[in-house]
Scaffold this motif. Structure first.
Motif, PDB file in Angstrom:
ATOM      1  N   LYS A  33      45.075  43.688  42.621  1.00 55.61           N
ATOM      2  CA  LYS A  33      43.669  43.950  42.744  1.00 55.61           C
ATOM      3  C   LYS A  33      43.451  45.461  42.931  1.00 55.61           C
ATOM      4  N   ARG A  34      44.109  46.160  43.728  1.00 54.74           N
ATOM      5  CA  ARG A  34      44.270  47.525  44.014  1.00 54.74           C
ATOM      6  C   ARG A  34      44.436  48.183  42.569  1.00 54.74           C
ATOM      7  N   PHE A  35      45.629  47.667  41.791  1.00 58.67           N
ATOM      8  CA  PHE A  35      46.002  48.243  40.726  1.00 58.67           C
ATOM      9  C   PHE A  35      44.714  48.194  39.626  1.00 58.67           C
ATOM     10  N   ILE A  36      44.386  46.755  39.592  1.00 57.95           N
ATOM     11  CA  ILE A  36      43.019  46.639  38.596  1.00 57.95           C
ATOM     12  C   ILE A  36      41.839  47.781  38.937  1.00 57.95           C
ATOM     13  N   GLY A  37      41.818  47.839  40.269  1.00 57.96           N
ATOM     14  CA  GLY A  37      40.668  48.996  40.521  1.00 57.96           C
ATOM     15  C   GLY A  37      41.071  50.375  39.968  1.00 57.96           C
ATOM     16  N   ASN A  79      36.154  31.818  44.261  1.00 57.75           N
ATOM     17  CA  ASN A  79      37.174  31.163  44.844  1.00 57.75           C
ATOM     18  C   ASN A  79      36.791  31.453  46.386  1.00 57.75           C
ATOM     19  N   CYS A  80      36.449  30.731  47.307  1.00 54.48           N
ATOM     20  CA  CYS A  80      36.233  30.952  48.575  1.00 54.48           C
ATOM     21  C   CYS A  80      37.484  30.931  49.479  1.00 54.48           C
ATOM     22  N   HIS A  81      38.629  30.886  49.000  1.00 52.78           N
ATOM     23  CA  HIS A  81      39.594  31.140  49.918  1.00 52.78           C
ATOM     24  C   HIS A  81      39.773  32.570  50.763  1.00 52.78           C
ATOM     25  N   GLU A  82      40.358  32.315  51.703  1.00 52.35           N
ATOM     26  CA  GLU A  82      40.320  33.747  52.285  1.00 52.35           C
ATOM     27  C   GLU A  82      41.291  34.822  51.674  1.00 52.35           C
ATOM     28  N   ASP A  83      42.426  34.623  51.155  1.00 51.95           N
ATOM     29  CA  ASP A  83      43.105  35.446  50.185  1.00 51.95           C
ATOM     30  C   ASP A  83      42.188  36.067  49.338  1.00 51.95           C
ATOM     31  N   SER A  84      41.366  35.348  48.631  1.00 52.48           N
ATOM     32  CA  SER A  84      40.526  35.657  47.440  1.00 52.48           C
ATOM     33  C   SER A  84      39.349  36.629  48.165  1.00 52.48           C
ATOM     34  N   VAL A  85      38.812  36.468  49.200  1.00 50.60           N
ATOM     35  CA  VAL A  85      37.966  37.197  49.988  1.00 50.60           C
ATOM     36  C   VAL A  85      38.427  38.464  50.169  1.00 50.60           C
ATOM     37  N   GLU A  86      39.702  38.389  50.853  1.00 52.67           N
ATOM     38  CA  GLU A  86      40.741  39.753  51.059  1.00 52.67           C
ATOM     39  C   GLU A  86      40.795  40.482  49.973  1.00 52.67           C
ATOM     40  N   CYS A  87      41.039  39.996  48.597  1.00 47.43           N
ATOM     41  CA  CYS A  87      41.321  40.772  47.341  1.00 47.43           C
ATOM     42  C   CYS A  87      39.976  41.257  47.031  1.00 47.43           C
ATOM     43  N   LEU A  88      38.628  40.488  47.242  1.00 51.15           N
ATOM     44  CA  LEU A  88      37.625  40.934  46.875  1.00 51.15           C
ATOM     45  C   LEU A  88      37.246  42.216  47.535  1.00 51.15           C
ATOM     46  N   CYS A  89      37.396  42.291  48.935  1.00 49.18           N
ATOM     47  CA  CYS A  89      37.041  43.511  49.668  1.00 49.18           C
ATOM     48  C   CYS A  89      37.900  44.792  49.192  1.00 49.18           C
ATOM     49  N   GLU A 116      34.124  40.482  35.657  1.00 46.39           N
ATOM     50  CA  GLU A 116      34.762  39.014  35.637  1.00 46.39           C
ATOM     51  C   GLU A 116      35.818  38.829  36.759  1.00 46.39           C
ATOM     52  N   CYS A 117      36.579  39.985  37.043  1.00 49.13           N
ATOM     53  CA  CYS A 117      37.307  39.686  38.267  1.00 49.13           C
ATOM     54  C   CYS A 117      36.585  39.529  39.482  1.00 49.13           C
ATOM     55  N   LEU A 118      35.632  40.015  39.790  1.00 46.79           N
ATOM     56  CA  LEU A 118      34.620  40.036  41.013  1.00 46.79           C
ATOM     57  C   LEU A 118      34.001  38.481  41.094  1.00 46.79           C
ATOM     58  N   GLU A 119      33.667  38.038  39.898  1.00 49.18           N
ATOM     59  CA  GLU A 119      33.212  36.797  39.903  1.00 49.18           C
ATOM     60  C   GLU A 119      34.175  35.689  40.265  1.00 49.18           C
ATOM     61  N   LYS A 120      35.491  35.852  39.949  1.00 49.55           N
ATOM     62  CA  LYS A 120      36.408  34.947  39.905  1.00 49.55           C
ATOM     63  C   LYS A 120      36.675  34.754  41.661  1.00 49.55           C
ATOM     64  N   LEU A 121      36.710  36.049  42.171  1.00 53.24           N
ATOM     65  CA  LEU A 121      37.028  36.191  43.522  1.00 53.24           C
ATOM     66  C   LEU A 121      35.944  35.622  44.502  1.00 53.24           C
ATOM     67  N   LEU A 122      34.883  35.868  43.996  1.00 55.26           N
ATOM     68  CA  LEU A 122      33.810  35.348  44.632  1.00 55.26           C
ATOM     69  C   LEU A 122      33.435  33.750  44.445  1.00 55.26           C
TER      70      LEU A 122
END
Length: 170
Positions: free
Chosen positions: A74-78, A101-111, A93-99
């Motif tokens: 995610k950092r690389f994509i950013g 997916n309510c798994h904690e690792d997805s939320v951490e990636c979103l951050c 699109e990446c942000l929508e997919k992370l939002l």
């Protein structure tokens, strides 16, 4: 410090990526500093050869350990977005997919992704659209925090992100 990853990277093509990836893995990249150095070289190479960006992104994904894989990607994509290699619709699109997916690792990636590139997505012209996407993302984040949908550790990450947004850092 890194052996000679540059010589491996200059030979990369989608067809040769698997065998060259094996060479990169044998370069003794065994510290965070060496990993960051290798990723920096890969990003530089991707910028000079945009046609092979997908190959380089896969190479970064394979270089990173299981624990760092999602966050690093995610950092690389950013970073690719900040360098204008990726465009705004891809980022949303990446942000929508992370939002979604309510798994904690997805939320951490979103951050991580929002802290890396959120400021570039939250432009004045984006704010006047019919539905400002960044506002929608942060409203959803605030709702997640209120409902206690995540652990306290991830909740603190979300709080930090919201505070950064409030002071215009994200």
């Amino acid at each position: 410090m890194l052996g000679n990853p540059q010589s491996v990277l200059t030979k990369i093509t989608p067809e040769r990526s698997r065998s060259l990836m094996e060479q990169v893995k044998h370069l003794n990249i065994n510290t965070k500093e060496k990993l960051n150095g290798a990723i920096d070289l890969i990003v530089e190479q991707a910028m000079s050869e945009p046609a092979s960006c997908a190959t380089y992104a896969n190479m970064c994904r394979e270089l990173m350990g299981e624990d760092d894989r999602s966050l690093g990607l995610k950092r690389f994509i950013g970073e690719l977005f900040k360098l204008e290699i990726l465009n705004e619709p891809i980022m949303h699109e990446c942000l929508e997919k992370l939002l979604n997916n309510c798994h904690e690792d997805s939320v951490e990636c979103l951050c991580k992704l929002l802290s890396t590139c959120g400021k570039r997505l939250d432009t004045e012209e984006a704010k006047v659209s019919t539905e400002p996407q960044m506002d929608r993302y942060f409203n959803y984040i605030i709702e997640m925090m209120k409902e206690g949908q995540v652990s306290s550790r991830v909740n603190f990450l979300l709080q930090d992100l919201v505070q950064l947004k409030m002071v215009n850092i994200v």
